[in-house]
Scaffold this motif. Structure first.
Motif, PDB file in Angstrom:
ATOM      1  N   UNK A  69       8.561   6.671   8.304  1.00 54.33           N
ATOM      2  CA  UNK A  69       9.380   7.907   8.356  1.00 54.33           C
ATOM      3  C   UNK A  69      10.818   7.332   7.665  1.00 54.33           C
ATOM      4  N   UNK A  70      11.298   6.094   7.920  1.00 51.51           N
ATOM      5  CA  UNK A  70      12.366   5.371   7.393  1.00 51.51           C
ATOM      6  C   UNK A  70      12.356   5.488   5.866  1.00 51.51           C
ATOM      7  N   UNK A  71      11.177   4.856   5.328  1.00 47.31           N
ATOM      8  CA  UNK A  71      11.092   4.888   3.879  1.00 47.31           C
ATOM      9  C   UNK A  71      11.010   6.241   3.096  1.00 47.31           C
ATOM     10  N   UNK A  72      10.446   7.233   3.924  1.00 49.78           N
ATOM     11  CA  UNK A  72      10.266   8.688   3.491  1.00 49.78           C
ATOM     12  C   UNK A  72      11.848   9.299   3.278  1.00 49.78           C
ATOM     13  N   UNK A  73      12.702   9.000   4.257  1.00 49.21           N
ATOM     14  CA  UNK A  73      13.786   9.473   4.291  1.00 49.21           C
ATOM     15  C   UNK A  73      14.640   8.840   3.453  1.00 49.21           C
ATOM     16  N   UNK A 126      13.835  10.492  -0.093  1.00 45.08           N
ATOM     17  CA  UNK A 126      14.205  11.811  -0.384  1.00 45.08           C
ATOM     18  C   UNK A 126      15.801  11.823  -0.668  1.00 45.08           C
ATOM     19  N   UNK A 127      16.451  10.502   0.041  1.00 45.22           N
ATOM     20  CA  UNK A 127      18.047  10.444  -0.046  1.00 45.22           C
ATOM     21  C   UNK A 127      18.111   9.694  -1.456  1.00 45.22           C
ATOM     22  N   UNK A 128      17.317   9.141  -1.918  1.00 46.75           N
ATOM     23  CA  UNK A 128      17.208   8.472  -3.562  1.00 46.75           C
ATOM     24  C   UNK A 128      17.932   7.021  -3.103  1.00 46.75           C
ATOM     25  N   UNK A 129      17.632   6.582  -1.745  1.00 54.24           N
ATOM     26  CA  UNK A 129      18.201   5.208  -1.704  1.00 54.24           C
ATOM     27  C   UNK A 129      16.850   4.002  -1.340  1.00 54.24           C
ATOM     28  N   UNK A 130      15.660   4.582  -1.595  1.00 53.16           N
ATOM     29  CA  UNK A 130      14.624   3.615  -1.389  1.00 53.16           C
ATOM     30  C   UNK A 130      14.588   2.585  -2.124  1.00 53.16           C
ATOM     31  N   UNK A 131      14.455   1.285  -1.539  1.00 53.44           N
ATOM     32  CA  UNK A 131      14.786  -0.179  -2.341  1.00 53.44           C
ATOM     33  C   UNK A 131      13.612  -0.431  -3.135  1.00 53.44           C
ATOM     34  N   UNK A 132      12.521   0.000  -3.273  1.00 57.33           N
ATOM     35  CA  UNK A 132      11.170  -0.327  -3.743  1.00 57.33           C
ATOM     36  C   UNK A 132      11.262   0.579  -5.327  1.00 57.33           C
ATOM     37  N   UNK A 133      10.634   0.018  -6.280  1.00 60.67           N
ATOM     38  CA  UNK A 133      10.345   0.771  -7.515  1.00 60.67           C
ATOM     39  C   UNK A 133       9.139   1.619  -7.365  1.00 60.67           C
ATOM     40  N   UNK A 134       9.419   2.624  -7.450  1.00 61.00           N
ATOM     41  CA  UNK A 134       8.030   3.791  -7.588  1.00 61.00           C
ATOM     42  C   UNK A 134       7.759   4.238  -9.025  1.00 61.00           C
ATOM     43  N   UNK A 152       0.843  -1.366  -0.177  1.00 55.45           N
ATOM     44  CA  UNK A 152      -0.029  -0.046   0.043  1.00 55.45           C
ATOM     45  C   UNK A 152       0.952   1.239  -0.049  1.00 55.45           C
ATOM     46  N   UNK A 153       1.919   0.996   0.565  1.00 51.76           N
ATOM     47  CA  UNK A 153       3.132   2.325   0.563  1.00 51.76           C
ATOM     48  C   UNK A 153       3.346   2.627  -1.000  1.00 51.76           C
ATOM     49  N   UNK A 154       3.861   1.456  -1.742  1.00 55.06           N
ATOM     50  CA  UNK A 154       4.171   1.556  -2.833  1.00 55.06           C
ATOM     51  C   UNK A 154       3.196   2.107  -3.797  1.00 55.06           C
ATOM     52  N   UNK A 155       1.686   1.647  -3.478  1.00 55.27           N
ATOM     53  CA  UNK A 155       0.883   1.840  -4.424  1.00 55.27           C
ATOM     54  C   UNK A 155       0.306   3.336  -4.460  1.00 55.27           C
ATOM     55  N   UNK A 156       0.398   3.904  -3.136  1.00 53.21           N
ATOM     56  CA  UNK A 156       0.181   5.453  -2.912  1.00 53.21           C
ATOM     57  C   UNK A 156       1.146   6.115  -3.875  1.00 53.21           C
ATOM     58  N   UNK A 157       2.581   5.977  -3.575  1.00 55.92           N
ATOM     59  CA  UNK A 157       3.423   6.865  -4.174  1.00 55.92           C
ATOM     60  C   UNK A 157       3.438   6.490  -5.743  1.00 55.92           C
ATOM     61  N   UNK A 158       3.200   5.400  -6.156  1.00 56.63           N
ATOM     62  CA  UNK A 158       3.062   5.006  -7.773  1.00 56.63           C
ATOM     63  C   UNK A 158       1.751   5.865  -8.244  1.00 56.63           C
TER      64      UNK A 158
END
Length: 86
Positions: free
Chosen positions: A71-75, A78-86, A33-39
């Motif tokens: 919070x960790x995923x948002x950071x 922002x840093x460009x190190x998120x492991x998911x594909x959005x 759901x986190x990925x779906x929201x941002x996609x």
């Protein structure tokens, strides 16, 4: 259709049952759901459309995900190190 979504959001209390995640452990549900929201947000913003339908995913992940994960995923995003594909 937009009014139907707005009505569902108005009556939203907690995440409904999702047959894709039938087990007690809801970690994958939270992640998806986190990925779906941002996609959704990215796709509708690119089209110049209203992102209100994406709020459903946000409410679901906010109700089942620990705040520290979000919070960790948002950071990481922002840093460009998120492991998911959005």
């Amino acid at each position: 259709m937009a009014e139907d979504i707005k009505e569902k959001l108005k009556n939203y209390r907690t995440a409904p049952f999702d047959a894709r995640f039938p087990n007690q452990n809801q970690t994958k549900n939270c992640w998806q759901n986190y990925l779906d929201y941002h996609r959704c947000q990215k796709a509708l913003t690119a089209k110049g459309a209203d992102i209100t339908p994406c709020d459903w995913y946000k409410r679901v992940y906010k109700s089942i995900c620990p705040l520290s994960w979000v919070n960790k995923w948002d950071e990481q995003r922002d840093d460009g190190t998120f492991p998911g594909k959005i």
